[in-house]
Scaffold this active site. Sequence first.
Site, PDB file in Angstrom:
ATOM      1  N   HIS A  74       0.833  -1.206   0.000  1.00 24.06           N
ATOM      2  CA  HIS A  74       0.000   0.000   0.000  1.00 24.06           C
ATOM      3  C   HIS A  74       0.863   1.250   0.000  1.00 24.06           C
ATOM      4  O   HIS A  74       0.647   2.190  -0.784  1.00 24.06           O
ATOM      5  CB  HIS A  74      -0.920  -0.016   1.229  1.00 24.06           C
ATOM      6  CG  HIS A  74      -1.731   1.230   1.386  1.00 24.06           C
ATOM      7  ND1 HIS A  74      -1.319   2.289   2.175  1.00 24.06           N
ATOM      8  CD2 HIS A  74      -2.921   1.602   0.838  1.00 24.06           C
ATOM      9  CE1 HIS A  74      -2.226   3.248   2.105  1.00 24.06           C
ATOM     10  NE2 HIS A  74      -3.206   2.855   1.320  1.00 24.06           N
ATOM     11  N   CYS A  95       0.586  36.818 -16.381  1.00 23.15           N
ATOM     12  CA  CYS A  95       1.774  36.597 -15.562  1.00 23.15           C
ATOM     13  C   CYS A  95       1.447  36.231 -14.117  1.00 23.15           C
ATOM     14  O   CYS A  95       2.314  36.212 -13.261  1.00 23.15           O
ATOM     15  CB  CYS A  95       2.692  37.817 -15.601  1.00 23.15           C
ATOM     16  SG  CYS A  95       1.905  39.329 -15.038  1.00 23.15           S
TER      17      CYS A  95
END
Length: 885
Positions: free
Chosen positions: A469, A839
Amino acid sequence: MFVGKELETVKKKLIHYFSQNKCEGNADMKNLLGGKGANLAEMCNIGIPVPPGFTISTSACQNYYQDHGLSDDLCNEIKKYMATLENDIGCKFGDPNNPLLVSIRSGSVNSMPGMLDTILNVGLNDETVIGLAKKSGDRFAYDSYCRFIMMYSNVVLQLDHHLFQSVIDNKQQQNGVKCLADLDIGVLKEIVNDFKKIVYEKTRKHFPQDVEEQLLSSINAVFASWQNDRAISYRKIHNISENLGTAVNVQAMVFGNLNNNSATGVIFTRNPSTGEKRRFGEFLINAQGEDVVSGVYTPMPVNGERENTMERLMPSIYQELCEICRKLEVHYKDMQDIEFTVQNGKLWILQTRSGKRTAEATVRIIVDMVNEGTITKEEGILRINPKTLDNLLHPVLDLKGDQKVVGKGLPASPGVASGHVVFNANNAEIAAGQGKKVILVRSETSPEDINGMNAASGIMTARGGMTSHAAVVTRGMGKPCICSVSGLYIDKDENFFSIGDTKVNKDEPITINGGTGEVMLGILPTISPELSQEFKTIINWIDEIKTIKVRANADTPKDAKIAKEFGAEGIGLCRTEHMFFTSDRIEFIQKLIIADDEVERENALSKLEKMQKSDFKEIFSIIKGREVTIRLLDPPLHEFLPNNQSAIEKIAKSLNKSIESVKNKIAQLSEKNPMLGHRGCRLAISHPEIYGMQVRAIFSAVSELKKEEKVEIKPEIMIPFIMNEKEFVLICELVRKEAENFDVSYLIGTMIELPRAALIADKLAKHAEFFSFGTNDLTQTTMGLSRDDSVNFLDSYKESNIFENDPFEVLDTEGVGELIEIAIERGKRTQKEIKLGICGEHGADPKSIEFLIKSEVDYVSCSPYRVPIAKLVAAQFSIKSQCAR
């Protein structure tokens, strides 16, 4: 494929059967059958040996939540399909002499390893276990009964798994064995009785003997697991929709724990860590599937140099498995993660799915498969998750630093992480919430640890293999993980761990290297990674396909170098104030702000101009003629001033001023709401000499470099925080006046970061040659949110479904996006050829980029490390757009 009425019939049908002789599904029905169910059906269609069974669809799961349980009609349908399965297998469910046992497994549309529930060996009771024992042996039958009671009690009855595991641990210790398979039949019967006692003590009810009750309550529990805490957390982490639901697969059991000619395992068709074209997997003899992935046992490799491999111990089965791997990879055109069981020498395939892999493996597998002719470049690019490229840019260990290796385990997921030791998921969450980096150290992880695993920088376990896991989940998260660390002992009170003679206390720092499996003491230095040839190949493909430019936000020569290395096509935002923040420069801008007379101010401006010119010159030289957008000074002046006593004393002494006068100046400049105060272009209106200095520094850098390196540079000068046409005209005049003293070409434009600027874009476009959308501030000013303070309530807004996403991460297209589109439409109405860019931080977010491309911006700009991500998203959008035509 289904069409018309046939498709509607399929959607209404809640259960679909699969076997070698009769199959009612295929791979295209993933949304209805879940990933597992669709692949089981598809494997039956292509002749892979799959135990027969049936899939209860995701539609039934949605009905389950609407009806608050299983409907009578669905229960009756399940009974009919069980009868079909009984006929196929030749066994009868609940028959004391010839019992059919089934597995009940979840199957979500998106892979969610370990998050949803599974129950094996359903159909065992005090009578059928005797029948199973007569048929297949006592030891096998009671081993299976132990497993069933423990799993059913945990998943269906909601009893703590450790209540049962501690019984097994004690029996193993008493009998001197290491696993359940080694206990003799008498001990197994004792465990069964102990388990039943625990159930009665905790529930005041006997363990259910009615197999139909077992079946329906197990299906109910798997549907219910869709809303367990770990599943909800996993979906949030991986942005999986809550509305999909899970399918449930009811399948005839095959037994890897039947005898020593039986086994269970997991195999990847290529190495999930490196991408190497070599099968990679693990298996256990005389075991069931959960034993491999749980992390409780350390399995053996499927192939390799060791003696205890499947290749050597079960050679004919291994060869058959290899042929199935080849067939499935060719069919699905992707690396497969395959679960298998061997029952008394017969190989069965229980599941196949696209395997989770590291970022490094992803790019290598894609390049290899394109070169092999299995997929096209476009198909390969579409398969890349943007987070994958982000993970490739993570730092690696600096081998020049001092490293004290204190332990080693299996390199389950590559990458380097440093952090303070914690021993449970809850502490990992708390520490990470306080801004602390942590390494989660566990005996093994379980699905309940998902939030802690997400919060931790890396994971280290004492047990578990490369398909445990911990390994699978961390690879999916792009985090480093080391499993089965040799000699790792964890204090039962979770105060320390030790490896040999080395003891490490809770909260002490360690570093783990998931690529080598090494555990080291302390926080160790890292360096930027070397990008593989496969990575560069994929970036070249992306550049061929994308239709929009990607620039970088870079404020210093160092940033510009990184941006260039990552393929930035220019600089979209150079924040000039960031050039002042270093310790050797800050005092000069402080002197400028605090100066009382013209001489002091001129002296400070002169020094700042030289510094800025030097930086601009170096940046221009690095970028070599590519576009560079330079934003003139933006933040309020008080941000540069000292905020503690010692710093105030230092600046006062250097200026030969009193401490009191410096404090007065700081107080004078402080603002109640500086975000909306005296900043950006407003500084230039009040203090034009500051912008004048910056523009001279830019133009003189261009002039000198033009002479020295014969490089043509056309800087783009950006004026921030404009809200009025007149203020913009005044500053444009200032720039143009300075430009008269230089032989330079340049563009002048503005940053659209206020709603009013967007609304008067037609007027601003009369004077601007470009717009750049500053989406960070445009989001703040449009939505009335502070990106620094709103974190305190944004989670509540997302939980209440007011916001689907954090608007500072994913662009708010309804409000902020609408303003961007208004500004573009009005700006182009005045000046058709105006250049458009963005930006803000949204410049690397996939959803935001897609919106911006549709809005016809010319480029996006983001941090240097996110340039490859923005390029990838742009290329993926171009491919999808071509396919849609």
